[in-house]
Motif scaffolding. Structure first.
Motif, PDB file in Angstrom:
ATOM      1  N   PHE A  49       0.808  -1.216   0.000  1.00 17.61           N
ATOM      2  CA  PHE A  49       0.000   0.000   0.000  1.00 17.61           C
ATOM      3  C   PHE A  49       0.845   1.273   0.000  1.00 17.61           C
ATOM      4  N   GLN A  50       1.895   1.309   0.811  1.00 19.92           N
ATOM      5  CA  GLN A  50       2.661   2.540   0.989  1.00 19.92           C
ATOM      6  C   GLN A  50       3.869   2.640   0.053  1.00 19.92           C
ATOM      7  N   GLY A  83      -1.717 -11.811  -1.877  1.00 14.72           N
ATOM      8  CA  GLY A  83      -2.091 -10.755  -2.810  1.00 14.72           C
ATOM      9  C   GLY A  83      -1.121  -9.607  -2.875  1.00 14.72           C
ATOM     10  N   THR A  84       0.171  -9.883  -2.663  1.00 16.28           N
ATOM     11  CA  THR A  84       1.161  -8.800  -2.676  1.00 16.28           C
ATOM     12  C   THR A  84       2.253  -9.038  -3.732  1.00 16.28           C
ATOM     13  N   ILE A  85       1.902  -9.751  -4.786  1.00 17.48           N
ATOM     14  CA  ILE A  85       2.871 -10.004  -5.858  1.00 17.48           C
ATOM     15  C   ILE A  85       3.183  -8.730  -6.632  1.00 17.48           C
ATOM     16  N   ASP A  86       2.140  -7.986  -7.015  1.00 20.65           N
ATOM     17  CA  ASP A  86       2.291  -6.905  -7.992  1.00 20.65           C
ATOM     18  C   ASP A  86       2.676  -5.575  -7.347  1.00 20.65           C
ATOM     19  N   ASN A  87       3.891  -5.516  -6.850  1.00 23.24           N
ATOM     20  CA  ASN A  87       4.466  -4.296  -6.293  1.00 23.24           C
ATOM     21  C   ASN A  87       5.864  -4.143  -6.884  1.00 23.24           C
ATOM     22  N   ILE A  88       6.155  -2.981  -7.460  1.00 28.32           N
ATOM     23  CA  ILE A  88       7.409  -2.781  -8.192  1.00 28.32           C
ATOM     24  C   ILE A  88       8.624  -3.067  -7.312  1.00 28.32           C
ATOM     25  N   SER A  89       8.623  -2.581  -6.080  1.00 28.41           N
ATOM     26  CA  SER A  89       9.777  -2.794  -5.201  1.00 28.41           C
ATOM     27  C   SER A  89       9.967  -4.269  -4.872  1.00 28.41           C
TER      28      SER A  89
END
Length: 434
Positions: free
Chosen positions: A47-48, A172-178
């Protein structure tokens, strides 16, 4: 430190320090931080988001969670490439032999696939006798001698990534650039190469659907590599149709050998040679892009690249005869023709659906426990922009188990959009991030 305080800090938009990030990674790997707290931190990051410094610190902490590979004893420049994945993306089996034939050393650790087809290791498993489980000293020797070796990642290499990816996959946290960048680059940095070229796929068959998202990922990974003191570059390449014609493990090896043999050129060959040229240029093997491309073309046209692949296959216990006779590779029991239900130009291809059709035939893994059938898959006979007549052959399915054949055929036909006019031609390479 109290980890719940770090979760709250990130949840509220704070920046985690290097020490706090290392506390998170080491604590999770060593079992001091439970899954539920690690999942809370991943969701807070999702989220952040993380800034450039936090992303680099996370990458380095993950890299340092296990063994790192020392390749300094190998003379010459050690190069690597990585693709973010797509359908019929067999570039490694073409690009790596090409650059190795030009004098670069390619020491590549690859993984197995989870999805429509296997990873590079699964493809290599289809070569009779070939072993991807090589001791590290032998691996170094093969790289020094042949210029190229591809093996499986050791269990001690970046254990944080294996653990965190499994948790991301279920939260559900696969799609995060970092998080994506840290996952990919921690493994690349731990593998010991001097130069790294990244192929970031963009389109309906890729994880990154838009050019903007793909460029953001590319910039993030290049930044991490440069911070680590490596020469890193990224290409954004198109994945709005399967890159090659073959979708399936043994079939993709056949196609790679046919490209290296000079039997045909196409999108797969073009992207592979572009990647090769960028690797040569980045490694100071050529004065400019034109010279690098010519080196790659010469290695392909002369047969030296195919000879390099054959030398690696022999060194790793495989039957190099496949390079002269692809019929030595395992084949499916039957071939089924898939024809077009109507006439028209192929205006769109839902690339992911082509991959799913191959998965239904048994070419991939829906779960890690699934067994891949290395012989099955799809050989495309038509591509985006081609005109097809009703009843004309679109593809050949290579089949063993016919249980899901009709479902696979239906998904394949449904993936093609036909119309009266050809589509606007798209570039294969959308951007170079350096």
């Amino acid at each position: 430190m109290h980890f719940v305080d770090l979760i709250l800090k990130k949840r509220n938009g704070g920046r985690l320090s290097e020490d706090e990030i290392r506390f998170f990674v080491s604590g999770y790997v060593e079992g001091r931080i439970p899954d539920y707290q690690a999942a809370a931190m991943l969701m807070a990051i999702w989220f952040q988001k993380m800034d450039e410094r936090e992303t680099a610190d996370l990458t380095f902490a993950m890299r340092d969670s296990g063994d790192t590979i020392d390749l300094s004893a190998i003379a010459g420049t050690i190069a690597d490439k990585h693709s973010t994945g797509g359908v019929a993306d067999t570039t490694t089996l073409i690009t790596a032999p090409v650059v190795a034939a030009c004098g670069l050393k390619v020491a590549k650790m690859s993984g197995r696939g989870l999805g429509h087809t296997g990873g590079t290791l699964d493809k290599l498993d289809s070569i009779p006798g070939f072993s991807t489980e090589i001791e590290m000293d032998r691996f170094r020797h093969i790289v020094a001698d042949c210029g190229l070796s591809i093996i499986g990642q050791t269990s001690a290499l970046v254990p944080a990534d294996k653990m965190l990816y499994a948790l991301r996959d279920t939260t559900g946290t696969i799609d995060n650039i970092s998080l994506i960048s840290a996952s990919i680059m921690s493994k690349k940095l731990a593998s010991g190469s001097d130069t790294i070229v990244l192929d970031v796929k963009m389109g309906n068959g890729a994880f990154m659907k838009t050019k903007n998202d793909a460029e953001c990922l590319a910039r993030a990974m290049v930044s991490i590599g440069r911070t680590a003191g490596k020469k890193v570059e990224a290409l954004v390449s198109d994945m709005n149709q399967p890159l090659g014609n073959a979708v399936g493990n043994s079939l993709e090896v056949v196609e790679a050998i046919e490209v290296l043999s000079g039997k045909y050129r196409g999108d797969l060959c073009e992207v592979s040679l572009t990647l090769a040229a960028r690797m040569l240029l980045l490694s100071d093997m050529a004065e400019d892009e034109q010279a690098a491309r010519q080196m790659a073309e010469d290695a392909l046209g002369s047969g030296r690249a195919l000879d390099t692949l054959a030398a690696m296959i022999t060194a790793q216990g495989g039957d190099a005869g496949v390079c002269a006779n692809t019929s030595l590779l395992p084949r499916a029991a039957s071939m089924v023709s898939v024809t077009s239900p109507k006439s028209g130009y192929i205006r769109e291809i839902a690339t992911g659906e082509i991959g799913m059709a191959a998965l239904l035939l048994g070419a991939g893994r829906a779960t890690k426990a699934d067994t891949i059938d290395l012989t099955v898959g799809i050989w495309l006979k038509k591509r985006l922009g081609d005109y097809v007549n009703e009843g004309e052959e679109l593809a050949i399915f290579h089949v063993n188990d016919t249980t899901k054949l009709e479902e696979a055929r239906s998904r394949f036909i449904g993936a093609l959009v036909l119309g009266d006019k050809p589509p606007v031609k798209r570039p294969l390479i959308h951007a170079v991030i350096s």
